[in-house]
Scaffold this motif. Structure first.
Motif, PDB file in Angstrom:
ATOM      1  N   HIS A  86       1.022  -1.251  -0.017  1.00 28.28           N
ATOM      2  CA  HIS A  86       0.136   0.102   0.012  1.00 28.28           C
ATOM      3  C   HIS A  86       0.917   1.290   0.008  1.00 28.28           C
ATOM      4  O   HIS A  86       0.928   1.990  -0.825  1.00 28.28           O
ATOM      5  CB  HIS A  86      -1.011  -0.062   1.271  1.00 28.28           C
ATOM      6  CG  HIS A  86      -1.706   1.391   1.426  1.00 28.28           C
ATOM      7  ND1 HIS A  86      -2.082   2.025   0.353  1.00 28.28           N
ATOM      8  CD2 HIS A  86      -1.697   2.263   2.586  1.00 28.28           C
ATOM      9  CE1 HIS A  86      -2.477   3.491   0.793  1.00 28.28           C
ATOM     10  NE2 HIS A  86      -2.507   3.272   2.195  1.00 28.28           N
TER      11      HIS A  86
ATOM     12  N   ALA B 126       1.559   3.654  -3.285  1.00 26.67           N
ATOM     13  CA  ALA B 126       0.376   4.868  -3.097  1.00 26.67           C
ATOM     14  C   ALA B 126       1.486   6.185  -3.219  1.00 26.67           C
ATOM     15  O   ALA B 126       1.200   7.186  -3.975  1.00 26.67           O
ATOM     16  CB  ALA B 126      -0.125   4.899  -1.782  1.00 26.67           C
TER      17      ALA B 126
ATOM     18  N   HIS C  87      -5.131  -0.398   0.467  1.00 26.20           N
ATOM     19  CA  HIS C  87      -4.816   0.018  -0.981  1.00 26.20           C
ATOM     20  C   HIS C  87      -5.996   0.290  -1.776  1.00 26.20           C
ATOM     21  O   HIS C  87      -6.180   1.141  -2.390  1.00 26.20           O
ATOM     22  CB  HIS C  87      -3.810  -0.857  -1.882  1.00 26.20           C
ATOM     23  CG  HIS C  87      -3.107  -0.208  -2.822  1.00 26.20           C
ATOM     24  ND1 HIS C  87      -2.295   0.920  -2.511  1.00 26.20           N
ATOM     25  CD2 HIS C  87      -2.906  -0.427  -4.222  1.00 26.20           C
ATOM     26  CE1 HIS C  87      -1.748   1.426  -3.651  1.00 26.20           C
ATOM     27  NE2 HIS C  87      -2.282   0.536  -4.432  1.00 26.20           N
TER      28      HIS C  87
ATOM     29  N   TRP D  64      -7.636   3.336  -0.839  1.00 24.90           N
ATOM     30  CA  TRP D  64      -6.980   4.532  -1.333  1.00 24.90           C
ATOM     31  C   TRP D  64      -7.175   4.723  -2.759  1.00 24.90           C
ATOM     32  O   TRP D  64      -7.212   5.721  -3.174  1.00 24.90           O
ATOM     33  CB  TRP D  64      -5.357   4.298  -1.148  1.00 24.90           C
ATOM     34  CG  TRP D  64      -4.581   5.430  -1.379  1.00 24.90           C
ATOM     35  CD1 TRP D  64      -4.080   6.569  -0.859  1.00 24.90           C
ATOM     36  CD2 TRP D  64      -3.806   5.559  -2.632  1.00 24.90           C
ATOM     37  NE1 TRP D  64      -3.383   7.195  -1.348  1.00 24.90           N
ATOM     38  CE2 TRP D  64      -3.161   6.646  -2.652  1.00 24.90           C
ATOM     39  CE3 TRP D  64      -3.688   4.632  -3.901  1.00 24.90           C
ATOM     40  CZ2 TRP D  64      -2.398   7.194  -3.755  1.00 24.90           C
ATOM     41  CZ3 TRP D  64      -2.934   5.182  -4.799  1.00 24.90           C
ATOM     42  CH2 TRP D  64      -2.101   6.546  -4.861  1.00 24.90           C
TER      43      TRP D  64
END
Ligand code: NAP
Length: 240
Positions: free
Chosen positions: A116, A120, A167, A170
């Motif tokens: 993640h 990101a 994730h 997100w």
């Protein structure tokens, strides 16, 4: 042009970045996108694993998501590269197994970083490049493969489920933020796939999973969905 896919997004003259292009899914996706006309940049974690990059790549790059300098170096290179960047496909990832009480903070943090936080961060740094692509009507897309675990939890996989769910959440927020600038976000949710990932667990031992899908089938669904301009790829779409 690849005849297996019905095209809406035209990949000719497009440049796509595949993170984890040495992996079972990443190498097949990179090859499928190259066959569809894209120039594909692919990352390997190390010089040794770069031997597994597919021959179809236009450019090979190094990226270790556990190394903050490596993430920054690649982000800076891609941010400053004069050619357009039209897609980021994240096919990198690691898995670990263990009950909640047996999983250490260090192991959980490692999964959260690789699955993640680090991707990101990299994608965030590349948003301006994707916005440039959108402004030029080049149909940019960000693709994640968070998997079925972002729809459903599994015992003995809490750290992996948490990293992938983080994730996925997100990516949903990213999709909302990028909707106006016309950058598409697609998160694929395949179930267990026979790539050998679970045998490479960074901690713990995988349970006996029932036979999974083939990497070729999962790749075909993901590449077709990228080309068809889709914005969701739930787990049931992978059921043959
Ligand atoms: N297989 C499944 O059942 C399944 C199901 C749903 C979702 N997924 C997800 O699909 C993605 C691809 O998995 P796969 O099955 O193709 O596994 P895989 O063959 O093991 O590929 C994993 C990839 O991740 C890269 N990677 C690992 N650690 C990294 C790091 N620290 N920095 C940069 N790259 C790193 C590997 O690079 P090197 O080879 O260079 O080390 C490799 O390219 C993963 O995110 C996985 O969670 C898999």
């Amino acid at each position: 042009m690849n005849e297996r896919y019905s095209l809406a997004m035209d990949l000719n003259d497009k440049t796509v970045l595949v993170l984890g292009a040495t992996g079972a899914l990443g190498s097949l996706i990179a090859t499928g996108l190259a066959q569809a006309g894209a120039a594909v940049l692919g990352t390997a974690r190390t010089n040794d694993s770069a031997a597994h990059l597919p021959a179809s790549l236009t450019q090979s790059l190094l990226l270790d998501l556990e190394d903050a300098t490596s993430v920054q170096t690649l982000a800076t290179y891609l941010a400053e590269r004069p050619e357009p960047l039209d897609a980021v496909i994240n096919a990198a990832g690691i898995v670990g197994f263990g009950t909640v009480e047996s999983t250490t903070l260090a192991d959980a943090a490692r999964l959260m970083r690789v699955n993640h936080l680090a991707p990101a961060e990299l994608i965030s740094r590349l948003v301006p490049r994707l916005a440039e692509s959108a402004a030029a009507d080049r149909q940019p897309v960000v693709v994640g493969i968070t998997g079925i675990v972002s729809e459903q939890a599994f015992a003995g996989m809490a750290a992996y489920v948490a990293s992938k769910t983080a994730h996925a959440a997100w990516l949903r927020a990213l999709a909302l933020e990028l909707r106006r600038s016309k950058v598409r976000v697609l998160d694929a949710h395949p179930g267990h796939t026979e790539t050998g990932l679970s045998s490479r667990a960074v901690f713990g031992v995988a349970p006996n999973f029932p036979a999974g899908m083939t990497a070729e089938h999962v790749t075909q669904v993901i590449v077709a969905s990228i080309l068809a301009d889709e914005t969701a790829l739930p787990s049931d779409r992978f059921v043959a």
